[in-house]
Design an enzyme around this catalytic site. Structure first.
Site, mmCIF file in Angstrom:
data_model
loop_
_atom_site.group_PDB
_atom_site.id
_atom_site.type_symbol
_atom_site.label_atom_id
_atom_site.label_comp_id
_atom_site.label_asym_id
_atom_site.label_seq_id
_atom_site.Cartn_x
_atom_site.Cartn_y
_atom_site.Cartn_z
ATOM 1 N N SER A 1 1.291 6.642 2.270
ATOM 2 C CA SER A 1 1.995 7.649 3.076
ATOM 3 C C SER A 1 3.217 8.210 2.357
ATOM 4 C CB SER A 1 2.468 7.037 4.398
ATOM 5 O OG SER A 1 1.403 6.490 5.109
ATOM 6 N N GLU B 1 -8.787 -1.747 5.903
ATOM 7 C CA GLU B 1 -7.585 -1.981 6.711
ATOM 8 C C GLU B 1 -7.927 -1.947 8.205
ATOM 9 O OE1 GLU B 1 -4.372 0.859 6.213
ATOM 10 O OE2 GLU B 1 -2.953 -0.575 7.080
ATOM 11 N N SER C 1 4.948 -0.901 4.140
ATOM 12 C CA SER C 1 5.107 -2.271 4.636
ATOM 13 C C SER C 1 5.065 -3.224 3.447
ATOM 14 C CB SER C 1 3.960 -2.647 5.582
ATOM 15 O OG SER C 1 3.805 -1.678 6.578
ATOM 16 N N GLN D 1 0.871 -1.180 0.000
ATOM 17 C CA GLN D 1 0.000 0.000 0.000
ATOM 18 C C GLN D 1 0.907 1.229 0.000
ATOM 19 O OE1 GLN D 1 -1.630 0.552 3.850
ATOM 20 N NE2 GLN D 1 -3.550 1.390 3.125
ATOM 21 N N GLU E 1 -5.086 9.016 17.508
ATOM 22 C CA GLU E 1 -5.715 10.347 17.546
ATOM 23 C C GLU E 1 -6.620 10.526 16.322
ATOM 24 O OE1 GLU E 1 -2.436 9.808 17.916
ATOM 25 O OE2 GLU E 1 -2.239 10.209 20.065
HETATM 26 C C1 LIG Z 1 4.316 -0.332 11.337
HETATM 27 C C2 LIG Z 1 3.763 0.647 10.353
HETATM 28 C C3 LIG Z 1 3.341 0.212 9.114
HETATM 29 C C4 LIG Z 1 2.855 1.129 8.177
HETATM 30 N N1 LIG Z 1 2.513 0.659 6.927
HETATM 31 C C5 LIG Z 1 2.131 1.544 5.986
HETATM 32 C C6 LIG Z 1 1.877 1.085 4.643
HETATM 33 O O1 LIG Z 1 2.008 -0.109 4.334
HETATM 34 N N2 LIG Z 1 1.526 2.002 3.717
HETATM 35 C C7 LIG Z 1 1.378 3.312 4.006
HETATM 36 O O2 LIG Z 1 1.033 4.083 3.102
HETATM 37 N N3 LIG Z 1 1.637 3.803 5.264
HETATM 38 C C8 LIG Z 1 1.998 2.931 6.255
HETATM 39 N N4 LIG Z 1 2.278 3.390 7.524
HETATM 40 C C9 LIG Z 1 2.195 4.817 7.788
HETATM 41 C C10 LIG Z 1 1.081 5.244 8.733
HETATM 42 O O3 LIG Z 1 -0.172 5.162 8.117
HETATM 43 C C11 LIG Z 1 1.411 6.682 9.169
HETATM 44 O O4 LIG Z 1 2.613 6.626 9.918
HETATM 45 C C12 LIG Z 1 0.319 7.287 9.999
HETATM 46 O O5 LIG Z 1 -0.821 7.524 9.223
HETATM 47 C C13 LIG Z 1 0.776 8.598 10.676
HETATM 48 O O6 LIG Z 1 1.352 9.454 9.769
HETATM 49 P P1 LIG Z 1 2.760 10.157 10.088
HETATM 50 O O7 LIG Z 1 3.716 9.082 10.487
HETATM 51 O O8 LIG Z 1 3.116 11.024 8.936
HETATM 52 O O9 LIG Z 1 2.518 11.030 11.380
HETATM 53 P P2 LIG Z 1 1.853 12.523 11.433
HETATM 54 O O10 LIG Z 1 0.665 12.560 10.535
HETATM 55 O O11 LIG Z 1 2.962 13.487 11.152
HETATM 56 O O12 LIG Z 1 1.404 12.594 12.915
HETATM 57 C C14 LIG Z 1 2.284 12.938 13.993
HETATM 58 C C15 LIG Z 1 1.467 12.991 15.286
HETATM 59 O O13 LIG Z 1 0.456 14.034 15.176
HETATM 60 C C16 LIG Z 1 -0.829 13.500 15.450
HETATM 61 N N5 LIG Z 1 -1.822 14.133 14.591
HETATM 62 C C17 LIG Z 1 -1.699 14.401 13.264
HETATM 63 N N6 LIG Z 1 -2.830 14.983 12.801
HETATM 64 C C18 LIG Z 1 -3.699 15.043 13.850
HETATM 65 C C19 LIG Z 1 -5.014 15.539 14.008
HETATM 66 N N7 LIG Z 1 -5.684 16.054 12.973
HETATM 67 N N8 LIG Z 1 -5.599 15.443 15.235
HETATM 68 C C20 LIG Z 1 -4.928 14.921 16.298
HETATM 69 N N9 LIG Z 1 -3.652 14.462 16.209
HETATM 70 C C21 LIG Z 1 -3.049 14.507 15.006
HETATM 71 C C22 LIG Z 1 -0.715 12.028 15.115
HETATM 72 O O14 LIG Z 1 -1.690 11.265 15.809
HETATM 73 C C23 LIG Z 1 0.705 11.705 15.559
HETATM 74 O O15 LIG Z 1 0.724 11.446 16.955
HETATM 75 C C24 LIG Z 1 2.764 2.514 8.491
HETATM 76 C C25 LIG Z 1 3.184 2.963 9.754
HETATM 77 C C26 LIG Z 1 3.680 2.054 10.680
HETATM 78 C C27 LIG Z 1 4.144 2.550 12.014
#
Ligand SMILES: Cc1cc2nc3c(=O)[nH]c(=O)nc-3n(C[C@H](O)[C@H](O)[C@H](O)COP(=O)(O)OP(=O)(O)OC[C@H]3O[C@@H](n4cnc5c(N)ncnc54)[C@H](O)[C@@H]3O)c2cc1C
Length: 395
Positions: free
Chosen positions: A126, A241, A158, A123, A363
């Site tokens: 991100s 998902e 992933s 997928q 969140e």
């Molecule tokens: C083990 C693992 C597997 C993954 N696999 C995939 C995959 O296969 N494909 C893929 O595309 N992605 C994948 N991801 C990515 C995952 O979907 C993102 O990490 C996640 O959506 C958070 O995005 P970010 O890391 O950019 O954090 P950010 O969006 O930068 O968030 C940082 C912090 O701010 C908080 N925050 C952000 N916006 C808000 C809001 N509006 N209200 C309250 N709090 C908020 C978040 O909760 C978090 O604590 C994976 C992540 C992990 C850890």
């Protein structure tokens, strides 16, 4: 003809071994880079359409009704299974989306290899600047004759290390507000313009990656859904998902009929539950697990035409909470030995923090529940109607 439960068990027992109910469940996506075990399991199931029963026979299913599919899924829990994590995106996310939105040619081409495990999907949603704010995706798709040229970068992908196909969200129109200019594509991960770099996780997983997309040509026939319809497909994919994460946090439908689950009985037998505080935490884990099962069942029952609704976010939150309480309890009760690599529960302990992030953070799930389940006022979104090209971006 609809099968009875006895007929389902007769058929399954001829191809699978009965499961030891005291055996441990696998930990989602941890240490499960063994593709062969899952492949052999899917190959055994595909002939009878047992893995994806509601899919048509020609696509690896058996044309089952939802009720029959639920009974098959429950029956499968009684047999030895493989960790299907590597195959999860194809089976639980891309497959249902293709079934609902794919062209007949796409369904013919992609569904059967998903069902029999011969083609793995990842997928690619991100990006460095698009996580919780996923509609901010910047990977470009520019029209080029009868196809598209994609360029950009994805992160946290992933299964990227061993996937044949990537379900990739890209921007086809930067001049409309961000949610509207997105389109979904299937990208051949073996294309020479795809570079997959590993990101090793704390739990040792090596399939996690960042993916660089350099001028990759994608035929228009590999566009999934309508031009500009990528956001709708994203929401649907994420709903699938969350529903699958909600249901499978403990690695399968284990312990359904048991009053005391095997992991808890094991702790009791070792004398580690003598302490009242430990017992209290164990009960909390147990209750959260039961709530998780009910929430997952409710979200499945509320799904419309097989597409889960925002209730899937409740199921995901419950499952994450249950997973963490259990993982940390087992770790704490292991004492000094629990610090050793390979000790019981070590993998779950190292995997637990990621559960609150993958598939959308806790969140973000709470925001979805607040806005779309409880009907609370939405967060202010000042950029909602501004063309993507006019938004402030990091240089
Ligand atoms: C083990 C693992 C597997 C993954 N696999 C995939 C995959 O296969 N494909 C893929 O595309 N992605 C994948 N991801 C990515 C995952 O979907 C993102 O990490 C996640 O959506 C958070 O995005 P970010 O890391 O950019 O954090 P950010 O969006 O930068 O968030 C940082 C912090 O701010 C908080 N925050 C952000 N916006 C808000 C809001 N509006 N209200 C309250 N709090 C908020 C978040 O909760 C978090 O604590 C994976 C992540 C992990 C850890």
């Amino acid at each position: 003809m609809t099968l009875t439960d006895d007929q389902i068990h007769d058929a399954l027992s001829s191809i699978l071994e009965r499961r030891d109910p005291d055996g441990s469940a696998t930990v989602l996506g941890a240490g499960s880079d063994d593709l062969d075990v899952g492949l052999r399991y899917l190959e055994a199931l595909v002939g009878g359409g047992w893995m994806v029963p509601t899919w048509p026979v020609e696509h690896g299913g058996r044309g089952a009704t939802d009720d029959e599919a639920r009974r098959i899924s429950a029956a499968l829990g009684a047999y030895e299974s493989a960790d299907l994590y590597p195959y999860g995106v194809g089976i639980s996310l891309v497959g249902p989306v293709l079934r609902d939105r794919g062209t007949p040619e796409q369904q013919d081409r992609w569904l059967r290899p998903i069902a029999d495990g011969s083609e793995i999907w990842c997928q690619m949603f991100s990006e460095p600047d698009a996580g919780s704010d996923l509609a901010n995706v910047g990977t470009k798709a520019v029209r080029d004759g009868d196809g598209w040229v994609l360029a950009g970068s994805k992160v946290w992908t992933s299964r990227g290390a061993y996937s044949k196909w990537g379900m990739c969200l890209a921007r086809t129109d930067p001049d409309v507000p961000k949610h509207r200019g997105l389109t979904m594509f299937a990208v051949d991960m073996h294309d020479q313009g795809i570079e997959v770099r590993p990101l090793v996780q704390v739990n040792g997983d090596r399939h996690f990656t960042e993916v660089f997309v350099s001028e990759v040509r994608v035929p228009d026939t590999d566009r999934i859904g309508d031009l500009g319809g990528g956001w709708g497909i994203t929401i649907e994919t994420l709903a699938h998902e969350r529903a699958s994460l909600g249901g499978r946090a403990f690695g399968g439908s284990d312990e359904d009929e048991r009053a005391v689950p095997a992991w808890l009985a094991g702790l009791e037998a070792s004398g580690r539950l003598a302490d009242a505080v430990a017992r209290d935490r164990a009960m909390r884990a147990y209750v959260l697990d039961r709530v998780n099962r009910f929430s997952t069942a409710r979200s499945a029952a509320l799904a419309k035409n097989g597409v889960p609704g925002p209730e899937g976010s409740v199921a995901k939150l419950c499952s994450v909470a249950a997973f963490k309480v259990r993982a940390y309890l087992v770790k704490d009760l292991s004492g000094a030995a629990g610090m050793l690599d390979g000790s019981p529960g070590h993998l779950a302990f190292l995997t637990a923090p990621s559960m609150s992030i993958r598939g959308g953070t806790d969140e973000v799930q709470r925001n979805i529940v607040g806005e779309r389940v409880l009907g609370l006022p939405p967060e202010p979104r000042v950029d909602k109607d501004v063309p993507y090209s006019e938004l402030k971006k990091r240089c």
